[in-house]
Design an enzyme around this catalytic site. Structure first.
Site, PDB file in Angstrom:
ATOM      1  N   VAL A 123      23.580 -46.048  23.359  1.00  0.00           N
ATOM      2  CA  VAL A 123      23.143 -46.506  22.087  1.00  0.00           C
ATOM      3  C   VAL A 123      24.416 -46.136  21.337  1.00  0.00           C
ATOM      4  O   VAL A 123      24.762 -45.105  20.945  1.00  0.00           O
ATOM      5  CB  VAL A 123      21.950 -45.611  21.582  1.00  0.00           C
ATOM      6  CG1 VAL A 123      21.718 -45.926  20.200  1.00  0.00           C
ATOM      7  CG2 VAL A 123      20.726 -45.762  22.553  1.00  0.00           C
ATOM      8  N   PRO A 124      25.121 -47.375  20.904  1.00  0.00           N
ATOM      9  CA  PRO A 124      26.426 -47.362  20.313  1.00  0.00           C
ATOM     10  C   PRO A 124      26.873 -46.712  18.801  1.00  0.00           C
ATOM     11  O   PRO A 124      27.148 -47.484  17.800  1.00  0.00           O
ATOM     12  CB  PRO A 124      27.001 -48.605  20.754  1.00  0.00           C
ATOM     13  CG  PRO A 124      25.620 -49.394  20.119  1.00  0.00           C
ATOM     14  CD  PRO A 124      24.618 -48.724  20.839  1.00  0.00           C
ATOM     15  N   CYS A 125      26.474 -45.600  18.730  1.00  0.00           N
ATOM     16  CA  CYS A 125      26.767 -44.818  17.375  1.00  0.00           C
ATOM     17  C   CYS A 125      28.096 -44.826  17.198  1.00  0.00           C
ATOM     18  O   CYS A 125      28.470 -44.852  15.824  1.00  0.00           O
ATOM     19  CB  CYS A 125      25.956 -43.473  17.199  1.00  0.00           C
ATOM     20  SG  CYS A 125      26.521 -42.274  18.554  1.00  0.00           S
ATOM     21  N   HIS A 126      28.898 -44.823  18.068  1.00  0.00           N
ATOM     22  CA  HIS A 126      30.549 -45.021  18.024  1.00  0.00           C
ATOM     23  C   HIS A 126      30.811 -46.364  17.012  1.00  0.00           C
ATOM     24  O   HIS A 126      31.857 -46.488  16.335  1.00  0.00           O
ATOM     25  CB  HIS A 126      31.088 -44.853  19.054  1.00  0.00           C
ATOM     26  CG  HIS A 126      30.898 -46.150  19.953  1.00  0.00           C
ATOM     27  ND1 HIS A 126      30.033 -46.092  21.076  1.00  0.00           N
ATOM     28  CD2 HIS A 126      31.531 -47.106  20.286  1.00  0.00           C
ATOM     29  CE1 HIS A 126      29.762 -47.005  21.736  1.00  0.00           C
ATOM     30  NE2 HIS A 126      30.740 -47.845  21.377  1.00  0.00           N
ATOM     31  N   ARG A 127      30.031 -47.274  17.055  1.00  0.00           N
ATOM     32  CA  ARG A 127      30.111 -48.521  16.437  1.00  0.00           C
ATOM     33  C   ARG A 127      29.988 -48.488  14.835  1.00  0.00           C
ATOM     34  O   ARG A 127      30.117 -49.682  14.208  1.00  0.00           O
ATOM     35  CB  ARG A 127      29.524 -49.599  17.091  1.00  0.00           C
ATOM     36  CG  ARG A 127      29.997 -50.001  18.507  1.00  0.00           C
ATOM     37  CD  ARG A 127      29.035 -51.138  19.060  1.00  0.00           C
ATOM     38  NE  ARG A 127      29.585 -51.225  20.625  1.00  0.00           N
ATOM     39  CZ  ARG A 127      28.564 -51.491  21.495  1.00  0.00           C
ATOM     40  NH1 ARG A 127      27.394 -52.235  20.913  1.00  0.00           N
ATOM     41  NH2 ARG A 127      29.056 -51.753  22.718  1.00  0.00           N
TER      42      ARG A 127
END
Length: 155
Positions: A123-127
């Site tokens: 779940v790409p919270c880094h984006r």
């Protein structure tokens, strides 16, 4: 009564230690951790999950195909589901995420939901970045956020 099989394993990875926790072969937690008391028990399932994470970090994988379940509040799950819509190699601002989920004034709450993301990388919270383009906040550490964005933008 059916008994739920639960467990976890901790692996060394380029950013330190990665904890993979599961319930019935469904990932419920995938996050960088520090100073664990217990390294859990590695299984074939956790090995598969770890291999996919390493393939992603090596630029050989863009999506994950192991099952996972998101546990959180209704708002958090709404945010995390929106994060899943951010294409590989792209970013969105906290405000854009807030607007996309129908709550344009909740940028700060979106940030708090990102911080509680139980299945990072997948779940790409880094984006998610600040509205001024700066990289702000990441539960795994800014060093990891920068590296993940570089992996996605250089491949």
């Amino acid at each position: 009564m059916v008994k739920t099989m639960t467990g976890f394993a901790i692996y060394e990875f380029p950013f330190g230690l990665l904890k993979i926790a599961y319930e019935d072969s469904i990932v419920v937690f995938l996050k960088r951790v520090t100073c664990p008391d217990d390294f859990g028990q590695r299984t074939e399932f956790t090995g598969t999950v770890f291999s996919q994470v390493i393939e992603y970090l090596d630029g050989k994988r863009r999506e994950f195909d192991f099952p996972y379940k998101l546990k959180g509040t209704e708002f958090q799950i709404k945010v995390w589901e929106e994060l899943l819509r951010i294409p590989y190699g792209e970013t969105r601002t906290y405000k854009e995420i807030a607007t996309a989920i129908g709550n344009p004034r909740t940028s700060r709450a979106v940030g708090l939901a990102n911080n509680k993301n139980p299945v990072t990388i997948v779940v790409p919270c880094h984006r998610v970045i600040g509205s001024d383009g700066h990289l702000v906040g990441y539960a795994g550490g800014l060093d990891m956020k920068i590296a993940l964005l570089e992996i996605e933008n250089q491949r």
